[in-house]
Motif scaffolding. Structure first.
Motif, mmCIF file in Angstrom:
data_model
loop_
_atom_site.group_PDB
_atom_site.id
_atom_site.type_symbol
_atom_site.label_atom_id
_atom_site.label_comp_id
_atom_site.label_asym_id
_atom_site.label_seq_id
_atom_site.Cartn_x
_atom_site.Cartn_y
_atom_site.Cartn_z
ATOM 1 N N ASN A 173 0.830 -1.202 0.000
ATOM 2 C CA ASN A 173 0.000 0.000 0.000
ATOM 3 C C ASN A 173 0.872 1.263 0.000
ATOM 4 O O ASN A 173 0.613 2.209 0.725
ATOM 5 N N LEU A 174 1.917 1.295 -0.832
ATOM 6 C CA LEU A 174 2.881 2.381 -0.858
ATOM 7 C C LEU A 174 2.273 3.693 -1.336
ATOM 8 O O LEU A 174 2.578 4.752 -0.793
ATOM 9 N N GLY A 175 1.393 3.658 -2.303
ATOM 10 C CA GLY A 175 0.817 4.876 -2.877
ATOM 11 C C GLY A 175 0.135 5.767 -1.861
ATOM 12 O O GLY A 175 0.358 6.975 -1.812
ATOM 13 N N SER A 176 -0.704 5.193 -1.012
ATOM 14 C CA SER A 176 -1.434 6.004 -0.029
ATOM 15 C C SER A 176 -0.506 6.592 1.018
ATOM 16 O O SER A 176 -0.726 7.698 1.507
ATOM 17 N N VAL A 177 0.545 5.853 1.375
ATOM 18 C CA VAL A 177 1.493 6.363 2.359
ATOM 19 C C VAL A 177 2.278 7.529 1.772
ATOM 20 O O VAL A 177 2.482 8.552 2.432
ATOM 21 N N LEU A 178 2.700 7.399 0.534
ATOM 22 C CA LEU A 178 3.424 8.493 -0.103
ATOM 23 C C LEU A 178 2.556 9.738 -0.198
ATOM 24 O O LEU A 178 3.034 10.850 0.024
ATOM 25 N N GLU A 179 1.275 9.554 -0.499
ATOM 26 C CA GLU A 179 0.368 10.697 -0.585
ATOM 27 C C GLU A 179 0.264 11.433 0.746
ATOM 28 O O GLU A 179 0.133 12.652 0.783
ATOM 29 N N SER A 180 0.316 10.719 1.846
ATOM 30 C CA SER A 180 0.204 11.377 3.146
ATOM 31 C C SER A 180 1.554 11.844 3.688
ATOM 32 O O SER A 180 1.624 12.827 4.413
ATOM 33 N N THR A 181 2.638 11.161 3.344
ATOM 34 C CA THR A 181 3.949 11.485 3.899
ATOM 35 C C THR A 181 4.644 12.615 3.151
ATOM 36 O O THR A 181 5.243 13.489 3.774
ATOM 37 N N LEU A 182 4.580 12.619 1.827
ATOM 38 C CA LEU A 182 5.295 13.632 1.057
ATOM 39 C C LEU A 182 4.884 15.061 1.403
ATOM 40 O O LEU A 182 5.749 15.925 1.538
ATOM 41 N N PRO A 183 3.597 15.361 1.606
ATOM 42 C CA PRO A 183 3.251 16.729 2.019
ATOM 43 C C PRO A 183 3.862 17.115 3.366
ATOM 44 O O PRO A 183 4.268 18.258 3.570
ATOM 45 N N LYS A 184 3.957 16.156 4.288
ATOM 46 C CA LYS A 184 4.573 16.443 5.592
ATOM 47 C C LYS A 184 6.055 16.763 5.428
ATOM 48 O O LYS A 184 6.572 17.688 6.045
ATOM 49 N N ILE A 185 6.729 15.983 4.604
ATOM 50 C CA ILE A 185 8.148 16.232 4.346
ATOM 51 C C ILE A 185 8.310 17.606 3.697
ATOM 52 O O ILE A 185 9.184 18.392 4.104
ATOM 53 N N ALA A 186 7.482 17.915 2.726
ATOM 54 C CA ALA A 186 7.555 19.216 2.060
ATOM 55 C C ALA A 186 7.308 20.355 3.044
ATOM 56 O O ALA A 186 7.991 21.386 2.998
ATOM 57 N N ASP A 187 6.344 20.195 3.957
ATOM 58 C CA ASP A 187 6.060 21.232 4.950
ATOM 59 C C ASP A 187 7.249 21.460 5.875
ATOM 60 O O ASP A 187 7.605 22.602 6.184
ATOM 61 N N VAL A 188 7.866 20.374 6.315
ATOM 62 C CA VAL A 188 9.013 20.507 7.210
ATOM 63 C C VAL A 188 10.164 21.202 6.489
ATOM 64 O O VAL A 188 10.795 22.115 7.030
ATOM 65 N N LEU A 189 10.435 20.789 5.265
ATOM 66 C CA LEU A 189 11.512 21.417 4.496
ATOM 67 C C LEU A 189 11.226 22.883 4.219
ATOM 68 O O LEU A 189 12.112 23.732 4.319
ATOM 69 N N ALA A 190 9.989 23.196 3.877
ATOM 70 C CA ALA A 190 9.622 24.584 3.587
ATOM 71 C C ALA A 190 9.756 25.474 4.818
ATOM 72 O O ALA A 190 10.006 26.671 4.706
ATOM 73 N N GLY A 191 9.602 24.891 6.005
ATOM 74 C CA GLY A 191 9.684 25.660 7.231
ATOM 75 C C GLY A 191 11.096 25.899 7.737
ATOM 76 O O GLY A 191 11.293 26.666 8.682
ATOM 77 N N LEU A 192 12.084 25.264 7.131
ATOM 78 C CA LEU A 192 13.462 25.455 7.579
ATOM 79 C C LEU A 192 13.963 26.843 7.198
ATOM 80 O O LEU A 192 13.778 27.285 6.068
ATOM 81 N N PRO A 193 14.630 27.518 8.105
ATOM 82 C CA PRO A 193 15.249 28.799 7.753
ATOM 83 C C PRO A 193 16.359 28.583 6.718
ATOM 84 O O PRO A 193 16.977 27.503 6.669
ATOM 85 N N ASP A 194 16.628 29.602 5.916
ATOM 86 C CA ASP A 194 17.675 29.501 4.900
ATOM 87 C C ASP A 194 19.016 29.082 5.492
ATOM 88 O O ASP A 194 19.749 28.306 4.878
ATOM 89 N N GLU A 195 19.329 29.567 6.685
ATOM 90 C CA GLU A 195 20.608 29.223 7.319
ATOM 91 C C GLU A 195 20.704 27.717 7.582
ATOM 92 O O GLU A 195 21.769 27.126 7.426
ATOM 93 N N ASP A 196 19.594 27.102 7.983
ATOM 94 C CA ASP A 196 19.591 25.661 8.230
ATOM 95 C C ASP A 196 19.725 24.880 6.927
ATOM 96 O O ASP A 196 20.434 23.875 6.867
ATOM 97 N N VAL A 197 19.045 25.341 5.900
ATOM 98 C CA VAL A 197 19.152 24.687 4.588
ATOM 99 C C VAL A 197 20.601 24.754 4.107
ATOM 100 O O VAL A 197 21.174 23.758 3.671
ATOM 101 N N ASN A 198 21.198 25.941 4.209
ATOM 102 C CA ASN A 198 22.594 26.107 3.791
ATOM 103 C C ASN A 198 23.544 25.271 4.641
ATOM 104 O O ASN A 198 24.539 24.755 4.134
ATOM 105 N N ALA A 199 23.240 25.132 5.931
ATOM 106 C CA ALA A 199 24.090 24.341 6.827
ATOM 107 C C ALA A 199 24.060 22.860 6.459
ATOM 108 O O ALA A 199 24.975 22.115 6.830
ATOM 109 N N ILE A 200 23.039 22.431 5.754
ATOM 110 C CA ILE A 200 22.949 21.051 5.275
ATOM 111 C C ILE A 200 23.562 20.938 3.880
ATOM 112 O O ILE A 200 24.418 20.094 3.615
ATOM 113 N N ILE A 201 23.145 21.807 2.987
ATOM 114 C CA ILE A 201 23.537 21.696 1.573
ATOM 115 C C ILE A 201 25.002 22.043 1.333
ATOM 116 O O ILE A 201 25.701 21.315 0.629
ATOM 117 N N HIS A 202 25.486 23.133 1.900
ATOM 118 C CA HIS A 202 26.850 23.583 1.591
ATOM 119 C C HIS A 202 27.934 22.566 1.943
ATOM 120 O O HIS A 202 28.774 22.260 1.085
#
Length: 141
Positions: A49-78
């Motif tokens: 039942n992977l499809g339904s889980v992805l539908e519910s999990t991906l928005p949560k992941i996107a929300d968490v990532l969108a909420g990160l301050p730029d400094e935190d994103v840079n501290a991971i990516i750089h």
């Protein structure tokens, strides 16, 4: 480790221990909020039942990532991009230097894929060792 993405060859080194700590400090709060979702994803995927889980999990992941301050994103990516080199006709060239990408053709998905590969390679053992609720047992006082 060497990988190929979109017809380009990349060499990924591991993060040094200090950069591992810095990246982990920024990723742990992100991962902590998703641990139960990953456990659910694994259980449902096993049940087909992977499809339904992805539908519910991906928005949560996107929300968490969108909420990160730029400094935190840079501290991971750089730090992750700093250990990546790309093959070209004269050898290997750094992908990221002094806060800038060195190749104009690296798109967002390639960038994120490179970061994810570095995180998985550098922090994979640590992340697998994180305790889950089943592993933690209360102690008597």
């Amino acid at each position: 480790m060497e990988i190929s993405l979109k017809g380009q060859e990349y060499r990924l080194d591991k993060l040094n221990v200090f950069d591992q700590l810095k990246v982990t400090r920024k990723l742990l709060p992100l991962l902590a909020g998703l641990v139960s979702d990953f456990a659910t994803l694994k259980a449902r995927a096993a049940g087909g039942n992977l499809g339904s889980v992805l539908e519910s999990t991906l928005p949560k992941i996107a929300d968490v990532l969108a909420g990160l301050p730029d400094e935190d994103v840079n501290a991971i990516i750089h730090p992750c991009l700093a250990v990546v080199a790309r093959k070209h006709e004269k050898g290997w060239a750094a992908v990221f230097s002094q806060g800038q990408l060195m190749f104009d053709d690296i798109d967002l998905m390639t960038l994120l894929s490179l970061v994810a590969q570095v995180v998985a390679d550098s922090l994979g053992n640590f992340l697998r060792e994180l305790p889950t609720s089943e592993m933690i047992t209360p102690t008597a006082d």
